[in-house]
Design a protein around this motif. Structure first.
Motif: not given
Length: 186
Positions: A35-41, A74-78, A86-92
């Motif tokens: 339930i609290f599993k967190s995927v670490k990229m 989705r990814l967020v770029m700025r 440029l930096v790509l952030f996973p949405e989380s």
């Protein structure tokens, strides 16, 4: 509204809590460990690539795999705040950073509002196509000085995109790197 939220919460709990009667007749409750599993990229390494004439580029397979395993859509770029990349952030990851920034800024402070506005207005939502490509808009390519040749650099939980012509910029000279790392960690 509250009733619906409460029902959703109870449904999640019901799916993730297990119960059984113990040997002495007591009821034992166990939480589902996932339930609290967190995927670490962990994006690591650097990979060269080419953007096509429209600004589309393949996200390197090793980075795509990390994103897929984390079930990110989705990814967020700025543009980076400090460097011409440029930096790509996973949405989380983006949402975590945005929440952390918002906690430090007051909605009732004009300077804080300007900082927040500037930070969030300079983003682009990125979705990979079926082939693993995404579009780098022309204005972002100009901001980072990117023509066609790019280098993706894994930075743990984010991915930087650099112009290949600027590959020396993000790194420290090897001799300085050793001494700075030793000073920092020693």
């Amino acid at each position: 509204m509250i009733y619906k939220l409460l029902l959703n919460f109870l449904e999640i709990i019901a799916k993730n809590v297990w119960g059984k009667v113990g040997k002495s007749g007591e009821f034992v409750v166990t939480l589902n460990p996932n339930i609290f599993k967190s995927v670490k990229m962990r994006f690591l390494g650097n990979i060269e690539a080419k953007a096509d004439s429209k600004g589309r580029v393949f996200l390197p397979a090793v980075f795509r795999k990390e994103i897929q395993q984390a079930e990110e859509v989705r990814l967020v770029m700025r543009k980076d705040v400090f460097e011409d990349c440029l930096v790509l952030f996973p949405e989380s990851v983006w949402n975590q950073r945005l929440d952390a920034l918002r906690q430090r800024l007051s909605e009732w402070n004009a300077v804080h509002q300007r900082i927040y506005r500037q930070y969030v207005s300079g983003v682009e939502i990125v979705a990979l196509d079926a082939n693993g490509r995404f579009l780098i808009p022309k204005r972002y390519m100009q901001m980072a000085g990117i023509n066609q040749d790019v280098m993706f650099i894994g930075m743990g939980d984010t991915i930087e995109i650099w112009s290949r012509e600027k590959t020396a910029v993000p790194f420290v000279e090897p001799a300085d790197f050793r001494s700075q790392l030793e000073q920092l960690m020693g």
